[in-house]
Design a protein around this motif. Sequence first.
Motif, PDB file in Angstrom:
ATOM      1  N   UNK A  33     -32.369  -9.166  -2.449  1.00 48.49           N
ATOM      2  CA  UNK A  33     -31.799  -8.565  -3.659  1.00 48.49           C
ATOM      3  C   UNK A  33     -31.393  -9.621  -4.686  1.00 48.49           C
ATOM      4  N   UNK A  34     -31.572 -10.895  -4.350  1.00 50.78           N
ATOM      5  CA  UNK A  34     -31.169 -11.963  -5.250  1.00 50.78           C
ATOM      6  C   UNK A  34     -29.678 -12.188  -5.280  1.00 50.78           C
ATOM      7  N   UNK A  35     -29.012 -11.878  -4.159  1.00 55.92           N
ATOM      8  CA  UNK A  35     -27.558 -11.990  -4.100  1.00 55.92           C
ATOM      9  C   UNK A  35     -27.157 -13.086  -3.128  1.00 55.92           C
ATOM     10  N   UNK A  36     -26.015 -13.723  -3.373  1.00 63.75           N
ATOM     11  CA  UNK A  36     -25.539 -14.756  -2.441  1.00 63.75           C
ATOM     12  C   UNK A  36     -24.981 -14.135  -1.173  1.00 63.75           C
ATOM     13  N   UNK A  37     -25.029 -14.905  -0.089  1.00 69.20           N
ATOM     14  CA  UNK A  37     -24.480 -14.448   1.181  1.00 69.20           C
ATOM     15  C   UNK A  37     -22.998 -14.808   1.232  1.00 69.20           C
ATOM     16  N   UNK A  38     -22.235 -14.142   0.385  1.00 77.20           N
ATOM     17  CA  UNK A  38     -20.790 -14.332   0.338  1.00 77.20           C
ATOM     18  C   UNK A  38     -20.150 -13.003  -0.036  1.00 77.20           C
ATOM     19  N   UNK A  39     -18.831 -12.998  -0.179  1.00 75.74           N
ATOM     20  CA  UNK A  39     -18.127 -11.744  -0.432  1.00 75.74           C
ATOM     21  C   UNK A  39     -18.563 -11.095  -1.738  1.00 75.74           C
ATOM     22  N   UNK A  40     -18.852 -11.904  -2.746  1.00 73.36           N
ATOM     23  CA  UNK A  40     -19.283 -11.350  -4.028  1.00 73.36           C
ATOM     24  C   UNK A  40     -20.636 -10.648  -3.887  1.00 73.36           C
ATOM     25  N   UNK A  41     -21.561 -11.286  -3.169  1.00 70.04           N
ATOM     26  CA  UNK A  41     -22.852 -10.659  -2.942  1.00 70.04           C
ATOM     27  C   UNK A  41     -22.729  -9.402  -2.098  1.00 70.04           C
ATOM     28  N   UNK A  42     -21.880  -9.470  -1.092  1.00 70.45           N
ATOM     29  CA  UNK A  42     -21.620  -8.330  -0.232  1.00 70.45           C
ATOM     30  C   UNK A  42     -21.115  -7.136  -1.043  1.00 70.45           C
ATOM     31  N   UNK A  43     -20.198  -7.401  -1.959  1.00 67.01           N
ATOM     32  CA  UNK A  43     -19.619  -6.323  -2.748  1.00 67.01           C
ATOM     33  C   UNK A  43     -20.642  -5.724  -3.701  1.00 67.01           C
ATOM     34  N   UNK A  44     -21.394  -6.559  -4.375  1.00 69.77           N
ATOM     35  CA  UNK A  44     -22.411  -6.048  -5.302  1.00 69.77           C
ATOM     36  C   UNK A  44     -23.432  -5.187  -4.552  1.00 69.77           C
ATOM     37  N   UNK A  45     -23.886  -5.664  -3.414  1.00 77.51           N
ATOM     38  CA  UNK A  45     -24.857  -4.947  -2.596  1.00 77.51           C
ATOM     39  C   UNK A  45     -24.305  -3.582  -2.171  1.00 77.51           C
ATOM     40  N   UNK A  46     -23.129  -3.588  -1.570  1.00 73.20           N
ATOM     41  CA  UNK A  46     -22.591  -2.382  -0.948  1.00 73.20           C
ATOM     42  C   UNK A  46     -22.227  -1.325  -1.980  1.00 73.20           C
ATOM     43  N   UNK A  47     -21.620  -1.748  -3.068  1.00 61.92           N
ATOM     44  CA  UNK A  47     -21.197  -0.769  -4.056  1.00 61.92           C
ATOM     45  C   UNK A  47     -22.388  -0.212  -4.836  1.00 61.92           C
ATOM     46  N   UNK A  48     -23.481  -0.970  -4.898  1.00 65.67           N
ATOM     47  CA  UNK A  48     -24.716  -0.452  -5.485  1.00 65.67           C
ATOM     48  C   UNK A  48     -25.290   0.666  -4.623  1.00 65.67           C
ATOM     49  N   UNK A  49     -25.223   0.490  -3.297  1.00 61.73           N
ATOM     50  CA  UNK A  49     -25.717   1.531  -2.395  1.00 61.73           C
ATOM     51  C   UNK A  49     -24.883   2.799  -2.547  1.00 61.73           C
ATOM     52  N   UNK A  50     -23.574   2.659  -2.649  1.00 56.18           N
ATOM     53  CA  UNK A  50     -22.719   3.831  -2.851  1.00 56.18           C
ATOM     54  C   UNK A  50     -23.103   4.544  -4.141  1.00 56.18           C
ATOM     55  N   UNK A  51     -23.310   3.788  -5.199  1.00 56.64           N
ATOM     56  CA  UNK A  51     -23.681   4.383  -6.487  1.00 56.64           C
ATOM     57  C   UNK A  51     -24.981   5.175  -6.361  1.00 56.64           C
ATOM     58  N   UNK A  52     -25.957   4.609  -5.656  1.00 58.62           N
ATOM     59  CA  UNK A  52     -27.254   5.269  -5.525  1.00 58.62           C
ATOM     60  C   UNK A  52     -27.173   6.511  -4.650  1.00 58.62           C
ATOM     61  N   UNK A  53     -26.329   6.467  -3.618  1.00 55.81           N
ATOM     62  CA  UNK A  53     -26.297   7.553  -2.630  1.00 55.81           C
ATOM     63  C   UNK A  53     -25.403   8.716  -3.037  1.00 55.81           C
ATOM     64  N   UNK A  54     -24.459   8.488  -3.934  1.00 59.46           N
ATOM     65  CA  UNK A  54     -23.526   9.540  -4.323  1.00 59.46           C
ATOM     66  C   UNK A  54     -24.286  10.767  -4.797  1.00 59.46           C
ATOM     67  N   UNK A  55     -23.947  11.904  -4.222  1.00 61.89           N
ATOM     68  CA  UNK A  55     -24.549  13.205  -4.529  1.00 61.89           C
ATOM     69  C   UNK A  55     -25.963  13.368  -3.988  1.00 61.89           C
ATOM     70  N   UNK A  56     -26.479  12.366  -3.294  1.00 61.88           N
ATOM     71  CA  UNK A  56     -27.860  12.452  -2.804  1.00 61.88           C
ATOM     72  C   UNK A  56     -27.979  12.223  -1.302  1.00 61.88           C
ATOM     73  N   UNK A  57     -26.914  11.809  -0.634  1.00 60.58           N
ATOM     74  CA  UNK A  57     -26.918  11.620   0.818  1.00 60.58           C
ATOM     75  C   UNK A  57     -25.680  12.289   1.401  1.00 60.58           C
ATOM     76  N   UNK A  58     -25.801  12.759   2.630  1.00 58.85           N
ATOM     77  CA  UNK A  58     -24.663  13.423   3.260  1.00 58.85           C
ATOM     78  C   UNK A  58     -23.576  12.438   3.651  1.00 58.85           C
ATOM     79  N   UNK A  59     -23.974  11.208   3.999  1.00 57.31           N
ATOM     80  CA  UNK A  59     -22.997  10.235   4.485  1.00 57.31           C
ATOM     81  C   UNK A  59     -23.506   8.817   4.265  1.00 57.31           C
TER      82      UNK A  59
END
Length: 313
Positions: A33-59
């Motif tokens: 994803x072009x992200x660093x393997x640190x807390x900042x990269x972790x946060x960008x990655x994870x919160x992007x997944x939440x944004x994409x999944x909201x209203x489209x996945x059960x969990x």
Amino acid sequence: MREPFGARLATAMAATGPLCVGIDPHPALLDAWGLPDDAAGLERFSRTVVEAAAEHAAALKPQVALFEAHGAAGLAVLERVLRDAADAGVLSIADAKRGDIGSTMAAYARAWLADDSPLAADAVTLSPYLGFESLRPALDLARETGRGTFVLALTSNPEGAAVQHVGGTRSVAGSVLDAVARENATSAPHDDAAASSHVGAGTAHGVSCAHRDEIVTSPGPTPLGSCGVVIGATVGEALHRLKIDLEPLGGPILAPGYGAQGAGAEDLAAVFEHVRPAVLANSSRGILAHGPDVTALRDAIRASTDELRAHLS
């Protein structure tokens, strides 16, 4: 009081389909994803997944170990991700696989299931291999707070067979499933007052569910409760060989292995033939490979959801 997890999961699956999206921030995926393997990269990655999944996945199912690997900063990210999921109205399953005894298990239960914990999720995965009753603090607290549990039962990793398959037709895995069935049965309703919701609503095979105190019930003899199990999507042969019947289970089935791990929707339909409406299929890499673009992730989630609806409804 919070509606029990089983009822909330039934509602979510009816609205969006039976897909759980894993949040697995492996270093290789962060790099892709072009992200660093640190807390900042972790946060960008994870919160992007939440944004994409909201209203489209059960969990959503964050893999806790991959946050713990970043220490306190990683756990702080996980806290924010769980809050994001709650704010977006998507259920969260903390994939922590906790299992211990006594006061230690009670502390794990408070961490993941107590209302005042910053790490509280809608459900948590548990390991029963210190004895199912060692999980009692988590099982009881989940019921008290309207949250859920998913107990490891029959996993697809080759090493699991050395423990889970022992006993043949009286297998360890079978005993775990029996214990979960009993756990759900203790929450069975004794009256007929309920408001109905549906797993797979609007389909010929949807299970009609009703919220009655602690559970969601279906028209059959087995209630669908808030204590679920983890069963790999590729273990059909083991289910047959060990003569395991899933129909009495009474709870949801979290099925990892769909997508990149090799199981298709047809495989899920075959493995879980008689309990399809209870299956929540998890996909991680198969979805996450489409990032970091939110639209591409969302399209992959929708495609998986449509496929799963077609085969599990």
